[in-house]
Structures are given as C-alpha cells and as structure tokens.
Design an enzyme around this catalytic site. Sequence first.
Site, mmCIF file in Angstrom:
data_model
loop_
_atom_site.group_PDB
_atom_site.id
_atom_site.type_symbol
_atom_site.label_atom_id
_atom_site.label_comp_id
_atom_site.label_asym_id
_atom_site.label_seq_id
_atom_site.Cartn_x
_atom_site.Cartn_y
_atom_site.Cartn_z
ATOM 1 N N LYS A 22 0.838 -1.203 0.000
ATOM 2 C CA LYS A 22 0.000 0.000 0.000
ATOM 3 C C LYS A 22 0.871 1.252 0.000
ATOM 4 O O LYS A 22 0.657 2.170 -0.783
ATOM 5 C CB LYS A 22 -0.896 0.013 1.244
ATOM 6 C CG LYS A 22 -1.522 1.366 1.531
ATOM 7 C CD LYS A 22 -2.359 1.351 2.793
ATOM 8 C CE LYS A 22 -1.596 1.596 4.070
ATOM 9 N NZ LYS A 22 -1.295 3.012 4.343
ATOM 10 N N ASN A 23 1.871 1.268 0.898
ATOM 11 C CA ASN A 23 2.671 2.486 1.036
ATOM 12 C C ASN A 23 3.528 2.756 -0.198
ATOM 13 O O ASN A 23 3.914 3.890 -0.454
ATOM 14 C CB ASN A 23 3.564 2.399 2.282
ATOM 15 C CG ASN A 23 2.764 2.629 3.549
ATOM 16 O OD1 ASN A 23 1.565 2.889 3.494
ATOM 17 N ND2 ASN A 23 3.425 2.527 4.694
ATOM 18 N N ARG A 97 -4.290 10.604 4.853
ATOM 19 C CA ARG A 97 -3.178 11.557 4.947
ATOM 20 C C ARG A 97 -2.249 11.476 3.743
ATOM 21 O O ARG A 97 -1.660 12.454 3.333
ATOM 22 C CB ARG A 97 -2.343 11.275 6.196
ATOM 23 C CG ARG A 97 -2.960 11.590 7.484
ATOM 24 C CD ARG A 97 -1.910 11.579 8.577
ATOM 25 N NE ARG A 97 -1.221 12.848 8.681
ATOM 26 C CZ ARG A 97 -0.095 13.170 8.100
ATOM 27 N NH1 ARG A 97 0.532 12.302 7.357
ATOM 28 N NH2 ARG A 97 0.436 14.354 8.245
ATOM 29 N N CYS A 121 -3.376 12.799 13.392
ATOM 30 C CA CYS A 121 -4.076 11.528 13.318
ATOM 31 C C CYS A 121 -3.818 10.790 14.613
ATOM 32 O O CYS A 121 -3.122 11.291 15.487
ATOM 33 C CB CYS A 121 -3.635 10.716 12.105
ATOM 34 S SG CYS A 121 -2.006 10.038 12.284
ATOM 35 N N ARG A 126 1.914 14.646 13.277
ATOM 36 C CA ARG A 126 2.272 14.429 11.872
ATOM 37 C C ARG A 126 2.314 15.688 11.001
ATOM 38 O O ARG A 126 1.497 15.863 10.095
ATOM 39 C CB ARG A 126 1.355 13.372 11.254
ATOM 40 C CG ARG A 126 1.434 12.061 12.004
ATOM 41 C CD ARG A 126 0.794 10.940 11.297
ATOM 42 N NE ARG A 126 1.591 10.434 10.199
ATOM 43 C CZ ARG A 126 1.285 9.348 9.505
ATOM 44 N NH1 ARG A 126 0.199 8.674 9.790
ATOM 45 N NH2 ARG A 126 2.042 8.946 8.521
ATOM 46 N N ASP A 320 5.917 0.707 11.663
ATOM 47 C CA ASP A 320 4.654 0.089 11.240
ATOM 48 C C ASP A 320 4.515 -1.363 11.694
ATOM 49 O O ASP A 320 3.465 -1.979 11.479
ATOM 50 C CB ASP A 320 4.510 0.164 9.710
ATOM 51 C CG ASP A 320 4.128 1.559 9.239
ATOM 52 O OD1 ASP A 320 3.831 2.408 10.090
ATOM 53 O OD2 ASP A 320 4.127 1.787 8.018
ATOM 54 N N VAL A 342 10.140 6.845 15.965
ATOM 55 C CA VAL A 342 9.637 7.523 14.756
ATOM 56 C C VAL A 342 8.360 8.306 15.074
ATOM 57 O O VAL A 342 8.240 9.484 14.735
ATOM 58 C CB VAL A 342 9.403 6.514 13.608
ATOM 59 C CG1 VAL A 342 8.889 7.236 12.364
ATOM 60 C CG2 VAL A 342 10.701 5.767 13.283
ATOM 61 N N ARG A 412 -7.979 -0.497 5.789
ATOM 62 C CA ARG A 412 -7.168 0.473 5.038
ATOM 63 C C ARG A 412 -5.847 -0.143 4.612
ATOM 64 O O ARG A 412 -5.244 0.319 3.646
ATOM 65 C CB ARG A 412 -6.878 1.711 5.901
ATOM 66 C CG ARG A 412 -8.064 2.639 6.056
ATOM 67 C CD ARG A 412 -7.647 3.903 6.803
ATOM 68 N NE ARG A 412 -6.293 4.254 6.452
ATOM 69 C CZ ARG A 412 -5.330 4.543 7.326
ATOM 70 N NH1 ARG A 412 -5.571 4.553 8.596
ATOM 71 N NH2 ARG A 412 -4.121 4.842 6.907
HETATM 72 C C1 UD1 Z 1 5.123 6.860 6.032
HETATM 73 C C2 UD1 Z 1 4.198 5.674 5.980
HETATM 74 C C3 UD1 Z 1 3.798 5.254 7.391
HETATM 75 C C4 UD1 Z 1 5.044 5.031 8.252
HETATM 76 C C5 UD1 Z 1 5.957 6.243 8.188
HETATM 77 C C6 UD1 Z 1 7.276 6.030 8.905
HETATM 78 C C7 UD1 Z 1 3.009 5.911 3.882
HETATM 79 C C8 UD1 Z 1 1.716 6.157 3.195
HETATM 80 N N1 UD1 Z 1 3.009 6.021 5.218
HETATM 81 O O1 UD1 Z 1 4.391 7.959 6.583
HETATM 82 O O2 UD1 Z 1 3.041 4.060 7.301
HETATM 83 O O3 UD1 Z 1 4.660 4.812 9.587
HETATM 84 O O4 UD1 Z 1 6.259 6.562 6.815
HETATM 85 O O5 UD1 Z 1 7.938 4.927 8.396
HETATM 86 O O6 UD1 Z 1 3.997 5.611 3.253
HETATM 87 N N2 UD1 Z 1 7.812 14.525 10.184
HETATM 88 C C9 UD1 Z 1 8.044 15.859 10.438
HETATM 89 N N3 UD1 Z 1 7.835 16.758 9.423
HETATM 90 C C10 UD1 Z 1 7.425 16.375 8.171
HETATM 91 C C11 UD1 Z 1 7.214 15.006 7.926
HETATM 92 C C12 UD1 Z 1 7.404 14.097 8.948
HETATM 93 O O7 UD1 Z 1 8.413 16.235 11.550
HETATM 94 O O8 UD1 Z 1 7.268 17.237 7.296
HETATM 95 C C13 UD1 Z 1 8.019 13.519 11.264
HETATM 96 C C14 UD1 Z 1 6.771 12.701 11.575
HETATM 97 O O9 UD1 Z 1 5.916 13.365 12.483
HETATM 98 C C15 UD1 Z 1 7.374 11.432 12.126
HETATM 99 C C16 UD1 Z 1 8.649 11.267 11.304
HETATM 100 O O10 UD1 Z 1 8.946 12.568 10.797
HETATM 101 O O11 UD1 Z 1 7.726 11.603 13.493
HETATM 102 C C17 UD1 Z 1 8.535 10.288 10.140
HETATM 103 O O12 UD1 Z 1 7.382 10.593 9.369
HETATM 104 P P1 UD1 Z 1 7.298 10.301 7.817
HETATM 105 O O13 UD1 Z 1 8.431 9.444 7.385
HETATM 106 O O14 UD1 Z 1 7.092 11.580 7.088
HETATM 107 O O15 UD1 Z 1 5.949 9.470 7.725
HETATM 108 P P2 UD1 Z 1 4.979 9.428 6.478
HETATM 109 O O16 UD1 Z 1 5.793 9.569 5.244
HETATM 110 O O17 UD1 Z 1 3.845 10.362 6.679
#
Ligand code: UD1
Length: 435
Positions: A22-23, A97, A121, A126, A320, A342, A412
Amino acid sequence: MDSFHINGGRRLEGTIRVNGSKNAALPLMAASLLADDQVRLMDVPDLADIRSMRRLLDELGVEVSSSEPGDEPASLTMKVVDDTASHARYEIVRTMRASICVLGPLLAKRGRARVSMPGGCAIGERPVDLHLRGLEALGASIELESGDVVAEAPGGRLRGATVFLGGAFGSTVLGTANVMSAAVLAEGTSVIESAACEPEVVDLARLLNAMGARISGAGTPRIVIEGVDRLGGAEHTVMPDRIEAGTFMCAAAITNGSLTIENTPVDCMIAVLDRLAALGIEVELLDASDPLRATCRVASGRVLHPIRVTTQPHPGFPTDLQAQLMALLCLADGNSIVTEKVFPERFLHVAELSRMGAQLHRQGATVVVTGVRELRGAPVMASDLRASASLVLAGLAARGTTIVNRVYHLDRGYERLEERLVRLGADIRRVSDSA
Ligand code: UD1
C-alpha cells in the site's frame, strides 16, 4: 461499522502470499500525474486507501481503470485526460493523509497545487513542514489559505537545488517521495540530503526512471536527480508489502503455527528478521533467488525470549510493525523493552492489549512488556491501522473470544485479512453492524 469476532487458540498453518505494498502504491499512483502517457501498475492491493487515491486522481483529471476480473496480472492503468485541476480537497485528504503525495507531482507538472493540509491523526501530530521546506528549496512559493497548502512554481517550472530533509525524528518517507517527484521535472540537478532510505522510495524511483527520469542514489540518504523536460508512460509491478509480510510472520509465531509466506521482500526486512531471530522465531528461506520476492517458512518454538527493540527509519526496525511485535512480546518469557523513535505517541494498542491481560508499563516513548502465560479474549477497539493488526494477532492467540471493533482501520491496510486467515485455520469472522 464492522468488527471481527475471533476465537483464539488455533494454530495457523499453510501458505499465504503477500500483496503489493500500500505504502509503495500510493506515491506510485500519484506519479501518474507527471506522465504524458499511460502508467500501468501491477499488484496494486484492493484497499480503502487505494480507492481514496483513485477518487483523488479522478478529481485531478486522471482516468484510472482496473483490469477485468480474471485478467492476469491484475493491473491499474492511469492516464491524464485533463490537466486543469490542481485542488486536492479536504473531503478526500481527511480520509487519507497520504493524499499529500500528489503535492509534488502536481506542482512539478502543472506549476501549481492546492492540497488541503492533512490534520493530526491517531498516532500523533504528523506535520508536513519538511515536505514544504523541500519544495520551497526547489523554488516554489508556498502559502496557507483556508487550511489548504497553496504552492506555485514561478514561471511554471521548479529549479534544481540541494534540499536537506532531516527532521527531529529522522528523515521523512512521503516528504522524500514528494520532493523527488517534484525534482524530476525541475530545471537542472537536485540533491536530496538526509533522504528517507525506505524501500518504497526506491520503488518510486524505479517507476520514475522507467518513465524517463534520471534519479540515482534512491535507497541511500543522498539522492541525485537530473531534471528532464518530459516523462512518458511505463509499466511497473508494485513491490510486496514488507509490513504485511512481517504481520504474517508474527501471526505464525503467536499461534505457534507454521506458515509458508510467498512474495516476501526479505531483502528489505533485515531488522525484522534480526529481532524475530532474537525472539527465537525461525525464518527459513525456501527460495530467495529474488530477495525482493522470496518464499520463506516461519515457525516458532514454544518459548519466546524477551528482547529489546527500537523503531527507527529504514533500515532500522519499522514503526509500522511495532504494535504487531508487541502483541508477540506479551507472551515472551520475561521483560522486553520497546522504544518508539519515529512516532513517539504511537501506543494506542497498549491500553487495549492490557484489557486482554497483557502486562505493559509505558513511560514516554518506551514500553516495558512483561510476558504473561496467556492473553484472554475481550472486546477491544483501535483507532489506527497497525494497532488494529496487533489486536487481531493478540486475539488469534488469546483464550476465549476477542471482538475487535472498528476494523475499517484494518481494512485500510490489509486486504480481506479475515478471509485469508480463515484459510490458514483461524476462527475469525466479520460481523457487520447491519447483521
Ligand atoms: C510513512 C508511511 C507510514 C510510516 C511512516 C514512517 C506511507 C503512506 N506512510 O508515513 O506508514 O509509519 O512513513 O515509516 O507511506 N515529520 C516531520 N515533518 C514532516 C514530515 C514528517 O516532523 O514534514 C516527522 C513525523 O511526524 C514522524 C517522522 O517525521 O515523526 C517520520 O514521518 P514520515 O516518514 O514523514 O511518515 P509518512 O511519510 O507520513
């Protein structure tokens, strides 16, 4: 809302195939916005989030069609038919998201994008600040208007630049996907430093390169992208879902079962295999000629050793799978320690597992898990996808009946999970509210 009724204590045995990820699929689908021709994706899972992405792409002028039932391989084809829209509305973004991953492609291809800002969420706040900072470094102007991120490329085209994507919690997966997808059509060369190394980013780079992009270094913290003027169509098979594979491994172990798991990306699961081995769970490779699509057998002895595990960005242990592993640790022979680096708030499953007799003590981002002899069935509820999977695993092992409420979260991320588990010997059924 549907729930699962699980009568625990059955050993799982048999063969199961891991679906496409999915991701990986969500940003791959969004990448079709960049193409002048048709993009065809094989092994896209049939999930609620994928349907949300289809709806979003449809609103953005992409015609999305599925292959006919029975066609092999099943595929999803995407073709841009109208490139005038650029607004990802709140009504869709709030359901998923990951809608944010249309931001980079829209901005790069159409010169502008308006994407509703995703809210918090269940697993934490996030933010998307790193996505925005990265796109700004490529020359985009960014404003916030009525809860929407409004981005524009001056003169309609982004410029190559060096972008630093490191944040307080490490790199960002979808942020890297967004900036990489935006840089492919920028003028000149871009370098992403502190890029996410997750295999799903590598899968996206593979598709983009097949479309004509020039990306190197995906899978390392430094990705170099030479901008090109246009991208064509391509065909691509989505990588298998490493989180689903890990969940099945935990299911085999928690039921003292023995599962043969096909289409397992073992190459991307080193940290998971390492922690399972420490627990005493044997993952035997039956065919790893393609380490991204291996067949393995997972069996577990009766004794699970306690372990320490810390979630980290890839190649560390994936956040995850933290909840699913914790279900398993509840039955280990001693004290385990789980630290979440994370998403430090991602512990919704803790209170629910405790309702089933687990001994869990949380302090900040760490949980001490004291192994118990058995879990007991109970009505439970989870408000996020992986926490729900953890409760299903606990239910499979527990004595008595577990009712997992609100399984729409689970839907999901796992396609028809209950049907697949029943085929392996589980006693689990879906009960609809209307029933
Ligand atoms: C993706 C995955 C999710 C997984 C996560 C971490 C998808 C659809 N989702 O989510 O399942 O749990 O990676 O492996 O692929 N952060 C910031 N600023 C930002 C972006 C992120 O501070 O602009 C922080 C987040 O709050 C979190 C960390 O960075 O603490 C990692 O988040 P991120 O890798 O961005 O997660 P997603 O890409 O949203």
